[in-house]
Design an enzyme around this catalytic site. Structure first.
Site, PDB file in Angstrom:
ATOM      1  N   LYS A 106      13.854 -15.409 -18.400  1.00  0.00           N
ATOM      2  CA  LYS A 106      13.664 -14.693 -17.142  1.00  0.00           C
ATOM      3  C   LYS A 106      12.514 -15.288 -16.332  1.00  0.00           C
ATOM      4  O   LYS A 106      12.577 -15.342 -15.115  1.00  0.00           O
ATOM      5  CB  LYS A 106      13.397 -13.215 -17.428  1.00  0.00           C
ATOM      6  CG  LYS A 106      14.678 -12.439 -17.692  1.00  0.00           C
ATOM      7  CD  LYS A 106      14.386 -10.972 -17.946  1.00  0.00           C
ATOM      8  CE  LYS A 106      13.920 -10.778 -19.368  1.00  0.00           C
ATOM      9  NZ  LYS A 106      13.745  -9.379 -19.740  1.00  0.00           N
ATOM     10  N   GLU A 124      13.397  -5.754 -21.249  1.00  0.00           N
ATOM     11  CA  GLU A 124      12.205  -5.502 -20.461  1.00  0.00           C
ATOM     12  C   GLU A 124      12.605  -5.670 -18.997  1.00  0.00           C
ATOM     13  O   GLU A 124      13.163  -6.707 -18.631  1.00  0.00           O
ATOM     14  CB  GLU A 124      11.108  -6.510 -20.833  1.00  0.00           C
ATOM     15  CG  GLU A 124       9.832  -6.227 -20.084  1.00  0.00           C
ATOM     16  CD  GLU A 124       8.719  -7.228 -20.367  1.00  0.00           C
ATOM     17  OE1 GLU A 124       8.873  -8.093 -21.247  1.00  0.00           O
ATOM     18  OE2 GLU A 124       7.694  -7.122 -19.667  1.00  0.00           O
ATOM     19  N   ARG A 178      18.881 -16.863 -30.806  1.00  0.00           N
ATOM     20  CA  ARG A 178      19.233 -16.612 -29.412  1.00  0.00           C
ATOM     21  C   ARG A 178      20.260 -17.638 -28.934  1.00  0.00           C
ATOM     22  O   ARG A 178      20.388 -18.722 -29.485  1.00  0.00           O
ATOM     23  CB  ARG A 178      18.009 -16.573 -28.511  1.00  0.00           C
ATOM     24  CG  ARG A 178      17.094 -17.774 -28.549  1.00  0.00           C
ATOM     25  CD  ARG A 178      16.003 -17.661 -27.470  1.00  0.00           C
ATOM     26  NE  ARG A 178      15.251 -16.413 -27.525  1.00  0.00           N
ATOM     27  CZ  ARG A 178      15.000 -15.634 -26.459  1.00  0.00           C
ATOM     28  NH1 ARG A 178      15.425 -15.963 -25.266  1.00  0.00           N
ATOM     29  NH2 ARG A 178      14.305 -14.540 -26.587  1.00  0.00           N
TER      30      ARG A 178
HETATM   31  P1  ATP Z   1      13.609 -13.868 -21.687  1.00  0.00           P
HETATM   32  O1  ATP Z   1      12.753 -14.827 -22.450  1.00  0.00           O
HETATM   33  O2  ATP Z   1      14.786 -14.496 -21.057  1.00  0.00           O
HETATM   34  O3  ATP Z   1      12.829 -13.023 -20.737  1.00  0.00           O
HETATM   35  P2  ATP Z   1      13.467 -11.765 -23.532  1.00  0.00           P
HETATM   36  O4  ATP Z   1      13.840 -11.826 -24.952  1.00  0.00           O
HETATM   37  O5  ATP Z   1      12.025 -11.725 -23.195  1.00  0.00           O
HETATM   38  O6  ATP Z   1      14.202 -12.923 -22.795  1.00  0.00           O
HETATM   39  P3  ATP Z   1      14.155  -9.025 -23.178  1.00  0.00           P
HETATM   40  O7  ATP Z   1      14.356  -8.285 -21.936  1.00  0.00           O
HETATM   41  O8  ATP Z   1      12.973  -8.715 -24.008  1.00  0.00           O
HETATM   42  O9  ATP Z   1      14.142 -10.561 -22.788  1.00  0.00           O
HETATM   43  O10 ATP Z   1      15.480  -9.027 -24.059  1.00  0.00           O
HETATM   44  C1  ATP Z   1      16.289  -7.927 -24.343  1.00  0.00           C
HETATM   45  C2  ATP Z   1      17.113  -8.256 -25.562  1.00  0.00           C
HETATM   46  O11 ATP Z   1      17.925  -9.393 -25.311  1.00  0.00           O
HETATM   47  C3  ATP Z   1      16.223  -8.591 -26.735  1.00  0.00           C
HETATM   48  O12 ATP Z   1      16.701  -7.924 -27.869  1.00  0.00           O
HETATM   49  C4  ATP Z   1      16.339 -10.072 -26.853  1.00  0.00           C
HETATM   50  O13 ATP Z   1      16.143 -10.479 -28.169  1.00  0.00           O
HETATM   51  C5  ATP Z   1      17.749 -10.336 -26.337  1.00  0.00           C
HETATM   52  N1  ATP Z   1      17.865 -11.695 -25.804  1.00  0.00           N
HETATM   53  C6  ATP Z   1      17.109 -12.273 -24.863  1.00  0.00           C
HETATM   54  N2  ATP Z   1      17.470 -13.556 -24.663  1.00  0.00           N
HETATM   55  C7  ATP Z   1      18.503 -13.805 -25.499  1.00  0.00           C
HETATM   56  C8  ATP Z   1      19.316 -14.948 -25.782  1.00  0.00           C
HETATM   57  N3  ATP Z   1      19.149 -16.104 -25.143  1.00  0.00           N
HETATM   58  N4  ATP Z   1      20.279 -14.821 -26.708  1.00  0.00           N
HETATM   59  C9  ATP Z   1      20.464 -13.660 -27.343  1.00  0.00           C
HETATM   60  N5  ATP Z   1      19.745 -12.550 -27.135  1.00  0.00           N
HETATM   61  C10 ATP Z   1      18.761 -12.612 -26.231  1.00  0.00           C
HETATM   62 MG    MG Z   2      10.666 -10.291 -23.535  1.00  0.00          MG
END
Ligand code: ATP
Ligand code: MG
Length: 570
Positions: free
Chosen positions: A278, A43, A268
């Site tokens: 983020k 995102e 994760r």
């Molecule tokens: P954040 O909570 O940091 O914003 P998010 O999962 O909301 O993380 P996205 O942009 O939706 O962020 O993530 C893109 C991809 O990266 C998704 O498939 C997510 O599952 C993966 N991802 C995000 N954080 C991690 C992590 N700490 N370890 C492994 N994969 C991750």
């Molecule tokens: Mg997200």
């Protein structure tokens, strides 16, 4: 804690992780005719962090390994938080990590038209309805883990009425938040995600790609599975928090009767002394605890890059930690261990004096200089040698001198002889002090011209070897030293009444000015790597210029991971 020898790459003969096991089973059964197609779906609401790097390595890595494809797809269904700056940074970061989506760059927003049609289709098969409950009422009606939910009074609207209202939602006839499109599933489901989840909402905000074309936006759960399906994604790999969403993912695809992608969840990545969200990283940026998303203190990919981490070391790290089904926290020492191993092989050695103390070599002629030869990297003979100027006045590290040294101090002291790396033996004859403060500001020494090769012809030994630079030839530099950004191992797990911000390390950055580096660094450019002898690995900062050199310490030399492993094995 993962073992350095435990790999999950799934090369022949090695045991496969659970994701690759599923893929190989699907390939064997011919489920997708052996096709493997993954995607990385960020995102664009912030910069990517090291957790995302794990996901990138996994998705692109699997595609590479199985001769498949991996898409980059921006999950841009929430217009209020998303920005172009983030889109650009994400592309740069994925490329820098060494992956390529080729022509397959997609945006969920590209599918808004198709997704709207899918909404219509759900209504037509009686599986979606327009609901007038407010967000708060929907929450109240939803029930809890132990109590079933209550059906919306609008649940039994006719198909015609729903089609009409949904179209009017799209046409902008209703206020933000006044209506939603909801899936008609089961308000008594044990899985709260299945209790008539919202599929579309009304929200007037300008989208970074579609502008004001839409005032209704699909919810993540709906957009994500449909996007996967539209792109023919065979294995949709995501993190564990989506496990409970999988039944909904499957439900939408089944009701719409479109290509069935398979969602697979993994744990994760969490790293010690780091936060990985983020939203929280944005807070650090907005409240100016760091200079920006790419501050070398940040666990963002851009921060790690600026700090001097290499894509190779990050990929190797992702490989070593592998994938798991259960959440855990990985030591940042493991990441740094691999980084050191990588840099050790390729970082040129240079001499940099971070806290200079002037040394005058009294028996070396004034206005004379010579060049001594120094090996660039003992780990890589092909890197060759360089010439270092040597002259009457040099700088050494002021911590390498003690006027009144304790027993175990083997460096310079009055009357004592040490070796200058790649040059001569010197002996400290006297000390010049600041008259007012009494601080030592200069050493007067002599050198032994016979010790040019770093050994004395008479075989006498010295215990200390110091790095140094020639005073008149050295360049000024600013050097930034870093500690962990947080003072506790798991800042996300704050004790009651506190949050991660309470654990910020106020001493995380130490900036040293007036450092002296060897003249060969004049033309260094951002992202160049070096080992500053005895100080660690450094990287030229993105703000560094020829006239104003800035270096970031990537990581020190002491490898606490290797040390711990050694202890464990003894
Ligand atoms: P954040 O909570 O940091 O914003 P998010 O999962 O909301 O993380 P996205 O942009 O939706 O962020 O993530 C893109 C991809 O990266 C998704 O498939 C997510 O599952 C993966 N991802 C995000 N954080 C991690 C992590 N700490 N370890 C492994 N994969 C991750
Ligand atoms: Mg997200």
């Amino acid at each position: 804690m993962p073992d350095m020898n435990e790999k999950n790459t799934g090369s022949p003969g090695e045991s496969l992780d659970f994701i690759r096991t599923i893929i190989e089973e699907d390939n064997t059964s011919g489920k997708h005719d052996g096709r493997v197609h993954t995607r990385f779906p960020p995102e664009p609401n912030g910069y990517l962090h090291i957790g995302h790097a794990k996901s990138i390595c996994l998705n692109f890595g699997i595609a590479r390994q199985y001769n498949g494809l991996c898409n980059l797809r921006f999950d841009d269904t929430n217009p209020s938080r998303e920005e172009i700056e983030y889109v650009d940074s994400i592309m740069e970061d994925v490329r820098w990590l060494g992956f390529d989506w080729e022509e397959r760059l997609f945006y969920a927003s590209d599918y808004f038209g198709q997704l709207y049609e899918y909404g219509v289709q759900l209504i037509k098969v009686g599986k979606a309805f327009v609901c007038d409950l407010s967000a708060e009422e929907i929450r109240e009606y939803r029930g809890t883990l132990t109590e079933p939910g209550k059906e919306s009074p609008f649940r039994d609207r006719s198909i015609e009425e729903n089609l009409d209202l949904f179209e009017k939602m799209k046409a902008g006839e209703f206020e933000d938040g006044s209506k939603t499109l909801r899936a008609k599933i089961d308000m008594s489901s044990g899985n709260i995600n299945m209790r008539d989840p919202v599929t579309y909402r009304i929200q007037r905000s300008t989208h970074h790609r579609t502008g004001d074309k839409w005032c209704i936006y699909p919810m993540y759960d709906f957009a994500h599975c449909c996007s996967d399906s539209l792109e023919g994604i065979t294995h949709s790999i995501c993190t564990l928090e989506f496990e409970d969403h999988r039944p909904l993912y499957d439900w939408y695809l089944e009701q719409l009767d479109i290509f069935r992608s398979r969602q697979i969840e993994f744990a994760r990545l969490n790293l010690t002394y780091t936060i990985m969200s983020k939203r929280k990283l944005l807070q650090l940026v907005e409240e100016k605890h760091v200079t920006g998303w790419d501050d070398p203190l940040m666990p963002t990919i851009s921060g790690l890059r600026r700090r001097g981490y290499t894509p190779e070391s990050i990929r190797a790290f992702a490989d070593i930690i592998g994938v798991a089904k259960r959440d855990s926290i990985v030591s940042i020492d493991l990441l740094n261990h691999g980084l050191r191993e990588d840099l050790n092989k390729r970082a040129p050695r240079v001499m940099a004096v971070l806290r200079p103390l002037k040394v005058v070599i009294e028996n070396y002629p004034e206005n004379q200089a010579e060049e001594v030869e120094a090996i660039i990297n003992p780990e890589d003979p092909s890197a060759g040698t360089r010439k270092l100027p040597f002259s009457r006045e040099i700088y050494i590290e002021n911590t390498d001198f003690m006027e009144d040294p304790p027993r175990k101090f083997f460096r310079l002291a009055p009357g004592r002889e040490v070796r200058l790396k790649h040059a001569y033996f010197i002996t400290c004859k006297s000390v010049v002090k600041d008259e007012k403060t009494g601080e030592v500001i200069e050493l007067r020494c002599t050198y032994d011209p016979e010790t040019g090769g770093g050994e004395a012809p008479d075989g006498r030994k010295v215990k200390g070897t110091l790095h140094w630079v020639s005073a008149s030839h050295a360049l000024d530099a600013t050097v930034r030293l870093y500690e962990h950004l947080f003072i506790v191992e798991n800042p996300a797990d704050a004790e009651e009444g506190k949050d991660f911000m309470d654990y910020i390390n106020p001493d995380a950055l130490e900036t040293l000015t007036g450092c002296k580096v060897e003249p060969g660094l004049a033309k260094t450019i951002p992202l160049d790597h070096f080992q500053f002898l005895r100080h660690g690995y450094f990287c030229t900062d993105s703000d560094s210029t020829e006239g104003s050199l800035i270096f970031n310490r990537t990581v020190g030399l002491r490898d606490s991971w290797a040390k711990m492993q050694k202890k464990k094995n003894n």
